[in-house]
Write an enzyme that holds these catalytic residues in place. Structure first.
Site, PDB file in Angstrom:
ATOM      1  N   LYS A 190      -2.895   1.931 -13.324  1.00 63.18           N
ATOM      2  CA  LYS A 190      -3.764   2.598 -12.400  1.00 63.18           C
ATOM      3  C   LYS A 190      -3.538   4.135 -12.707  1.00 63.18           C
ATOM      4  O   LYS A 190      -4.599   4.855 -12.357  1.00 63.18           O
ATOM      5  CB  LYS A 190      -3.600   2.181 -10.977  1.00 63.18           C
ATOM      6  CG  LYS A 190      -3.965   0.873 -10.771  1.00 63.18           C
ATOM      7  CD  LYS A 190      -5.272   0.798  -9.893  1.00 63.18           C
ATOM      8  CE  LYS A 190      -6.101  -0.352 -10.022  1.00 63.18           C
ATOM      9  NZ  LYS A 190      -7.306  -0.067  -9.345  1.00 63.18           N
ATOM     10  N   ASP A 229      -4.920  -0.638  -1.808  1.00 62.29           N
ATOM     11  CA  ASP A 229      -3.673  -1.150  -1.729  1.00 62.29           C
ATOM     12  C   ASP A 229      -2.310  -0.987  -2.294  1.00 62.29           C
ATOM     13  O   ASP A 229      -1.518  -1.711  -2.563  1.00 62.29           O
ATOM     14  CB  ASP A 229      -3.946  -2.800  -1.924  1.00 62.29           C
ATOM     15  CG  ASP A 229      -4.972  -2.835  -2.972  1.00 62.29           C
ATOM     16  OD1 ASP A 229      -4.595  -2.191  -4.247  1.00 62.29           O
ATOM     17  OD2 ASP A 229      -6.108  -3.550  -3.217  1.00 62.29           O
TER      18      ASP A 229
END
Ligand SMILES: Cc1ncc(COP(=O)(O)O)c(C=O)c1O
Length: 408
Positions: A85, A133
């Site tokens: 990410k 998250d």
């Protein structure tokens, strides 16, 4: 023979797949394209600390599963953030600041200009925000700190304290809300509208497309690296799905590179958060409600990303769901080097692809429907290391450092 004991899974051949359709049709190049990829690649490769993440070969596990080779692209060390990410959110922060500076000052900046804080007077007035998250928020916070803008990150009830601390370490304000991931997405959007902040989300919806496109384009650096590191073309790729951005970026890159001859492409999700699987079954984006309480925190998403779906609906060969137990077993198989390969540290959301492969390869019907056999070369994306060290230790029974030491 099954290497994973928790054998419940679902496999759906994609009814909308048409392998003869070219990538360049139906507006797909407006989502992800080679031109935009080259721009992203140039910027991201110029960031301090950039280096290719390693490919790990798992030949002994491959033998146990009756395939030729399993290759695991290990994203655990990406930019020191622990997950792939790092490529997406931070790149989207850069692109957003680049566009704002163009509008406000008429200048075109590159990463190096922002890294040297040349325009900090302006960037310090631009606040970025998102729901997360864990991993996406960490990337956005990291990008905001690096490129010099304030950052507010929204987390839902299920996000662990360790993940919140990891985000706050990059100077972001972390706000916890009640509800699930999708509720956090809505809260970030409504607060951004109220305060004039910029949402840097990894999921796209009607009217919000440009930022998530940049996020996905950032991910494609990982795919490009893997293909240039590989010695032979993979026949199969199993990849995990949350909102589908990662899966779409990988699918798009393979489709652009290999066209009809691309590897078989299987998207794997937790059975408790299977929005892509259900959307494929229904033939349209379909929402999964509820707590989405899977240990695979990065995959705990109930709504598909609209742009990702435009690529996955026609482009993926199959969709799978797996249980939390299967993911936990896959983490332990890698950590214990159970079949004699090198130990690998893989977090909860990193192993869904591996668990999906292990389950499908151990089931005669699924092997046949996916054409998995002794000549199959399977590429997996190990999208995170132990991004939550406490959860990792609880599942694997040892710390990531101990597992790493055994690998050294
Ligand atoms: C480690 C990890 N793997 C995979 C994913 C899935 O990515 P996407 O939500 O784009 O499908 C995520 C998302 O946060 C993640 O953190």
């Amino acid at each position: 023979m099954s290497v994973i004991k928790s054998s419940a899974f679902q496999l759906l051949s994609n009814p909308q797949l048409d392998r003869s359709v070219s990538y360049d049709r139906e507006g797909r190049t407006d989502i992800l394209s080679d031109t935009a990829f080259q721009v992203a690649r140039r910027e991201i490769m110029s960031w301090p600390g950039y280096s290719e993440t390693p490919l790990r070969k798992l030949p002994k596990l491959a033998r146990a599963l009756g395939v030729k080779q399993i290759i695991y692209k290990d994203e655990g060390e990406r930019f020191g953030l622990g997950s792939f990410k790092a490529l997406g959110g931070a790149y989207a922060v850069f692109r957003l600041l680049q566009q704002e500076l163009k509008q406000r000052k008429g200048v075109t900046v590159h990463s190096k200009d922002l890294l040297s804080k040349l325009f900090s007077e302006t960037t310090s007035e631009i606040t970025v925000t998102c729901a997360t998250d864990g991993n996406h928020g960490r990337s956005v916070a990291w990008g905001a700190q690096k490129f010099g803008c304030p950052c507010v990150i929204y987390v839902h009830a299920g996000v662990s304290e360790a993940r919140c601390r990891a985000i706050a370490a990059y100077g972001a304000e972390v706000r916890r809300i009640s509800g699930n991931y999708d509720d956090a997405v809505r809260q970030a959007a409504s607060d951004a509208a109220k305060h004039g902040w910029h949402v840097v989300s990894d999921t796209s919806y009607e009217g919000y497309l440009s930022v998530p496109r940049d996020v996905m384009q950032g991910y494609s650096i990982m795919v490009d690296e893997a293909l240039s590191q590989l010695q032979e073309k993979p026949t199969h790729v199993f990849v995990q799905g949350g909102v589908g951005g990662l899966a779409a970026a990988v699918c798009s890159h393979l489709w652009q590179r290999y066209g009809e001859q691309r590897p078989k492409y299987i998207v794997v999700e937790p059975d408790k958060a299977d929005c892509l699987y259900r959307s494929a079954a229904a033939g349209q984006p379909t929402v999964v409600h509820g707590a989405l309480d899977t240990i695979m925190a990065g995959l705990a998403c109930g709504e598909v990303s609209l742009l990702a779906w435009k690529i996955l609906q026609p482009g993926a060969d199959a969709f799978m769901t797996i249980t939390d137990d299967a993911a936990a077993e896959a983490m332990c198989i890698l950590a214990d080097a159970r079949f004699g390969d090198e130990p690998v540290v893989a977090g909860e959301s990193a192993v869904a692809g591996l668990a999906g492969l292990a389950l499908a390869a151990s089931d005669a019907g699924s092997r046949a429907s996916l054409s998995l056999g002794p000549d199959s070369v399977v590429l997996l994306f190990g999208t995170e290391g132990a991004t939550d060290p406490e959860v990792y230790q609880r599942i694997v029974g040892r710390s990531a450092d101990v597992v790493k030491a055994a690998a050294a």
